[in-house]
Design an enzyme around this catalytic site. Structure first.
Site: not given
Ligand SMILES: Nc1ncnc2c1ncn2[C@@H]1O[C@H](COP(=O)(O)OP(=O)(O)OP(=O)(O)O)[C@@H](O)[C@H]1O
Ligand SMILES: NC(=O)CC[C@H](N)C(=O)O
Ligand SMILES: [Mg+2]
Ligand SMILES: O=c1[nH]c(=O)c2[nH+]cn([C@@H]3O[C@H](COP(=O)(O)O)[C@@H](O)[C@H]3O)c2[nH]1
Length: 530
Positions: A62, A234-237, A239-240, A386
């Protein structure tokens, strides 16, 4: 609003964050070692520390000095857990201070590579010093140092400017490292952290895709029972993967809703419906809600307000779809809404940090949700990064192309059209974005970048076409390399590729007079422009 992430019964490590730049990396290294962990700020409530069920604790580094008036202290509750504790940098200094050791500002500050000489023995370090006998290459970043170890601690490693580089109390299983094992520059850092979680804390290495799937499916069954679930697909990773998990857990109690919000990429809706029909065997309803979203967004230029509007409109559309689904299933109301929310969405919306961390942006599916949500949320990926989600997708047998798609944010073009959203702008942006995607695919760069897209800037610029003046919009291109989307570097695309894309955009889209390439990394920028 009701939030429901199923509790995990796996062996788990609690990471306490004192604000280091590297805290996230600790979590990643521990998970790579096959052990579940979560990170919380140093002032997390005592009751949550007790509930967590940690088999070990790691205290991060920190920026502060233990001598500063309001510097963070270690909560006594952590010691009361009677589990092993590893303090890193500030974590070590705070532990030394807690037990009556002495910490001083150092004359020589150490930033960067250093070599420690190991002079004593400990389960953490024995035998890992490697070729250079008793020496270990490490990464340091500190101004203070422990100058007197507390009673019960042995000093087992040092550097010339830092006589107490490692201190251990093997009886209590308390360890302090002045260096950072979580950064890759500490060559054996991953081995050291793995030893801490496996040998010292005795955690099983059960955080593997197959185990996670079995565990999550079981938790989903328990959470949902025989009720109906609506999934925003959404068809994204993300929600799929949720669709595949839910399908495994509850079969046809699942209905997916794909919302066309008018902010999608060119032909995205048709492609998503087709891919799902071909691969998934789940029920998907498509809702055309373009007018609803664009009307709700009209006149609003503020990024956070736009995100909130989009989040709320999504929920309104889901609520209507839920009514339709319940009418089709003997009037039984749909009680659960599933979403593909993942850990970075939660962290960046500052929901994990109980209001301490700054809100960077409200992801539509987290900070953008209304307070009076009528559903219980089902979010089985809420604590995953992710790359972990992708591994689950592969283990679930989803097609490679679906899993390795670039992420596309739910608010879509809504956060890529800067300022007020208009259909006219969305149409221009869709065309520009499609050209960029085609050229990335064609050149093999789609796979080499983590995310790429075009941005509509509400800025006009003068161009010259066929001896005539063109006063039209500026499009920006963005491409980044990243593993976890928490940090990112702008992609070093070949100039020839950028040239092809920019020529095509300006030639094929009459409303664009200029194209720029975004060379900002995250931090200090973010990936999306809003
Ligand atoms: N067009 C859409 N229709 C329905 N639900 C959606 C839509 N877009 C987003 N969402 C919801 O919002 C969530 C978050 O969206 P996000 O884009 O982060 O995820 P993702 O689309 O599933 O994956 P990726 O990040 O790969 O695009 C989705 O997982 C889904 O549940
Ligand atoms: N990276 C750190 O956690 C630093 C700790 C503290 N702030 C230091 O300077 O020693
Ligand atoms: Mg998406
Ligand atoms: O579903 C989403 N809803 C959102 O509101 C949202 N905002 C950003 N993103 C995606 O998150 C990743 C990090 O983006 P930023 O660096 O812009 O915060 C990138 O992958 C972004 O595309 C979102 N995804």
């Amino acid at each position: 609003m009701s939030n429901n992430t199923p509790a995990i019964k796996e062996d788990r490590i609690l990471i306490i964050d004192y604000g280091s730049q590297y805290s996230q990396l600790i979590a990643r290294r521990v998970r790579e070692a096959g052990v579940f962990c979560e990170m919380y700020p140093y002032d997390i409530d005592t009751s949550r520390i007790e509930e967590f069920g940690a088999k070990g604790v790691i205290l991060s580094g920190g920026p502060e000095s233990v001598h500063d008036e309001n510097s963070p202290k270690i909560n006594q509750a952590l010691f009361d857990l009677n589990v092993p504790i590893l303090g890193i940098c500030y974590g070590m200094q705070a532990m030394a201070d807690h037990f009556g050791g002495k910490v001083q500002a150092s004359d020589v500050q150490e930033f960067g590579a250093s070599t420690i000489e190991v002079t004593g023995s400990s389960v953490l370090l024995d035998g890992i010093a490697g070729e250079k006998e008793n020496r270990l290459d490490v990464w340091m970043s500190h101004g203070d140092k422990v100058v007197e170890a507390p009673e019960g601690f042995d000093v087992i490693a040092s550097t010339p400017s830092c006589p107490i580089a490692v201190m251990v109390n093997e009886d209590k299983k308390y360890y302090g490292l002045q260096f950072h094992p979580e950064v890759t520059h500490t060559l054996q850092g991953d081995v050291l952290l793995s030893r801490f979680v496996h040998q010292v804390c005795e955690c099983a290495g059960s955080w593997t895709p197959d185990n996670i799937i079995d565990m999550r499916v079981e938790q989903l069954k328990q959470q949902i029972g025989d009720k109906q679930v609506l999934l925003g697909l959404s068809g994204g990773v993300d929600s799929s993967v949720v669709a595949a998990l839910l399908h495994k857990a509850i079969g046809d109690q699942l209905t997916c809703v794909f919302v066309d919000n008018g902010l999608l990429r060119l032909h995205e809706g048709d492609q998503v419906m087709q891919v799902f029909a071909e691969n998934m065997g789940v029920k998907v309803i498509r809702v055309d809600a373009e007018d609803r979203f664009l009307t709700a967004l009209a006149g609003e230029a503020d990024p956070e307000a736009k995100r909130k509007i989009i989040g709320k409109t999504f929920i309104d559309v889901f609520a209507d779809a839920a009514r339709d689904v319940s009418q089709g299933s003997d009037g039984k109301p749909v009680e659960f809404l599933a979403q593909g929310t993942i850990y970075p969405d939660v962290i960046e919306s500052a929901k994990s940090h109980q209001g301490k961390a700054h809100v960077i942006k409200s992801h539509h599916n987290v900070g953008g949700l209304p307070d009076d949500l009528q559903f219980e949320l089902v979010e089985p990926l809420r604590d995953l990064f992710k790359d972990e989600v992708r591994k689950l997708g592969i283990a679930l047998g989803l097609p490679h192309k679906m899993i390795y798609r670039h992420p596309f944010p739910g608010p879509g073009l809504g956060v890529r059209i800067l300022g007020e959203v208009k259909k006219e702008y969305a149409d221009i942006l869709r065309q520009a974005d499609a050209i960029f995607m085609q050229e990335l695919e064609r050149s093999g760069w789609y796979e080499k970048t983590a995310q790429a897209f075009a941005v509509f800037t509400p800025v006009k610029s003068v161009g010259v076409v066929g001896d005539g003046r063109r006063y039209a919009w500026v499009i920006a291109l963005r491409a980044v390399e990243t593993i976890d989307f928490m940090t990112a570097r702008f992609a070093h695309l070949p100039y020839e590729l950028i040239e092809t894309v920019s020529n095509r955009i300006m030639n094929e889209i009459a409303e664009v007079s200029r194209v720029t390439y975004d060379v900002s990394s995250k931090p200090p920028a973010t990936i999306e422009w809003e």
